[in-house]
Design a protein around this motif. Structure first.
Motif, PDB file in Angstrom:
ATOM      1  N   GLY A 124       0.806  -1.217   0.000  1.00  0.00           N
ATOM      2  CA  GLY A 124       0.000   0.000   0.000  1.00  0.00           C
ATOM      3  C   GLY A 124       0.840   1.269   0.000  1.00  0.00           C
ATOM      4  N   LEU A 125       1.833   1.333   0.851  1.00  0.00           N
ATOM      5  CA  LEU A 125       2.660   2.542   0.914  1.00  0.00           C
ATOM      6  C   LEU A 125       3.556   2.677  -0.312  1.00  0.00           C
ATOM      7  N   SER A 126       3.992   1.566  -0.879  1.00  0.00           N
ATOM      8  CA  SER A 126       4.752   1.632  -2.138  1.00  0.00           C
ATOM      9  C   SER A 126       3.863   2.173  -3.252  1.00  0.00           C
ATOM     10  N   SER A 127       2.615   1.743  -3.277  1.00  0.00           N
ATOM     11  CA  SER A 127       1.652   2.234  -4.272  1.00  0.00           C
ATOM     12  C   SER A 127       1.411   3.729  -4.091  1.00  0.00           C
ATOM     13  N   LEU A 128       1.261   4.142  -2.847  1.00  0.00           N
ATOM     14  CA  LEU A 128       1.033   5.559  -2.567  1.00  0.00           C
ATOM     15  C   LEU A 128       2.253   6.393  -2.955  1.00  0.00           C
ATOM     16  N   ALA A 129       3.445   5.911  -2.607  1.00  0.00           N
ATOM     17  CA  ALA A 129       4.671   6.643  -2.952  1.00  0.00           C
ATOM     18  C   ALA A 129       4.814   6.781  -4.469  1.00  0.00           C
ATOM     19  N   ALA A 130       4.560   5.706  -5.191  1.00  0.00           N
ATOM     20  CA  ALA A 130       4.651   5.769  -6.652  1.00  0.00           C
ATOM     21  C   ALA A 130       3.590   6.707  -7.216  1.00  0.00           C
ATOM     22  N   GLY A 131       2.409   6.692  -6.623  1.00  0.00           N
ATOM     23  CA  GLY A 131       1.348   7.584  -7.081  1.00  0.00           C
ATOM     24  C   GLY A 131       1.680   9.046  -6.856  1.00  0.00           C
ATOM     25  N   LEU A 132       2.274   9.360  -5.721  1.00  0.00           N
ATOM     26  CA  LEU A 132       2.654  10.744  -5.454  1.00  0.00           C
ATOM     27  C   LEU A 132       3.764  11.200  -6.396  1.00  0.00           C
ATOM     28  N   LEU A 133       4.728  10.319  -6.648  1.00  0.00           N
ATOM     29  CA  LEU A 133       5.781  10.645  -7.609  1.00  0.00           C
ATOM     30  C   LEU A 133       5.186  10.832  -9.005  1.00  0.00           C
ATOM     31  N   ASN A 134       4.284   9.948  -9.374  1.00  0.00           N
ATOM     32  CA  ASN A 134       3.589  10.030 -10.656  1.00  0.00           C
ATOM     33  C   ASN A 134       2.846  11.361 -10.765  1.00  0.00           C
ATOM     34  N   ALA A 135       2.135  11.734  -9.719  1.00  0.00           N
ATOM     35  CA  ALA A 135       1.367  12.997  -9.721  1.00  0.00           C
ATOM     36  C   ALA A 135       2.296  14.194  -9.885  1.00  0.00           C
ATOM     37  N   ALA A 136       3.420  14.185  -9.198  1.00  0.00           N
ATOM     38  CA  ALA A 136       4.370  15.302  -9.307  1.00  0.00           C
ATOM     39  C   ALA A 136       4.934  15.412 -10.723  1.00  0.00           C
ATOM     40  N   CYS A 137       5.139  14.282 -11.355  1.00  0.00           N
ATOM     41  CA  CYS A 137       5.691  14.284 -12.721  1.00  0.00           C
ATOM     42  C   CYS A 137       4.679  14.738 -13.753  1.00  0.00           C
ATOM     43  N   MET A 138       3.397  14.780 -13.404  1.00  0.00           N
ATOM     44  CA  MET A 138       2.355  15.199 -14.344  1.00  0.00           C
ATOM     45  C   MET A 138       2.154  16.711 -14.368  1.00  0.00           C
ATOM     46  N   ILE A 139       2.925  17.431 -13.625  1.00  0.00           N
ATOM     47  CA  ILE A 139       2.809  18.883 -13.629  1.00  0.00           C
ATOM     48  C   ILE A 139       3.657  19.392 -14.788  1.00  0.00           C
ATOM     49  N   TYR A 140       3.004  19.650 -15.895  1.00  0.00           N
ATOM     50  CA  TYR A 140       3.709  20.021 -17.124  1.00  0.00           C
ATOM     51  C   TYR A 140       3.253  21.332 -17.662  1.00  0.00           C
TER      52      TYR A 140
END
Length: 134
Positions: free
Chosen positions: A118-134
């Motif tokens: 769960g926390l690995s999924s959340l961490a990847a999701g937060l990183l993914n979200a940050a990378c979508m700021i374009y």
């Protein structure tokens, strides 16, 4: 004044419904790729399954939030939602590497593997979200 406030309602409804559809699609796909039956385990009061799936859902919704906030249109939003889904599926397979029988252990109610997933999924999701700021 009220009419001005409601002027954005159609766009809100489109993106809100798009988000709900993306969430339902995510849950459908994610629960099919995992060997354990999350919803049955949750119905059976297995906290490990609830923790793993709930945090995974947050890991998907974080980039979905970013996609909704930064997309240029609904199709753009859906493309990035699909990418977020792919990232979460990849995370599931990656976190299984150091934890053999991850699904079996979650199905058995073991909390440590569920929290790891769960926390690995959340961490990847937060990183993914940050990378979508374009």
């Amino acid at each position: 004044m009220i009419l001005q406030s409601l002027a954005g309602l159609p766009a809100f409804l489109v993106y809100f419904c798009t988000g709900l559809i993306a969430i339902v699609a995510y849950l459908f796909v994610y629960t099919r790729i995992t060997p354990h039956n999350e919803f049955q385990l949750i119905r059976d009061n297995d906290p490990a399954a609830a923790i793993a799936l709930g945090l995974s859902l947050l890991g998907f919704v974080a980039p979905l939030f970013s996609a909704i906030a930064h997309s240029v249109n609904v199709l753009d939003c859906l493309i990035w939602a699909f990418i977020a889904l792919i990232v979460q599926v990849a995370v599931f397979y990656i976190v299984k590497i150091p934890v053999p029988n991850l699904s079996g252990r979650i199905a058995a109610g073991e909390l440590a593997p569920a929290i790891w997933l769960g926390l690995s999924s959340l961490a990847a999701g937060l990183l993914n979200a940050a990378c979508m700021i374009y």
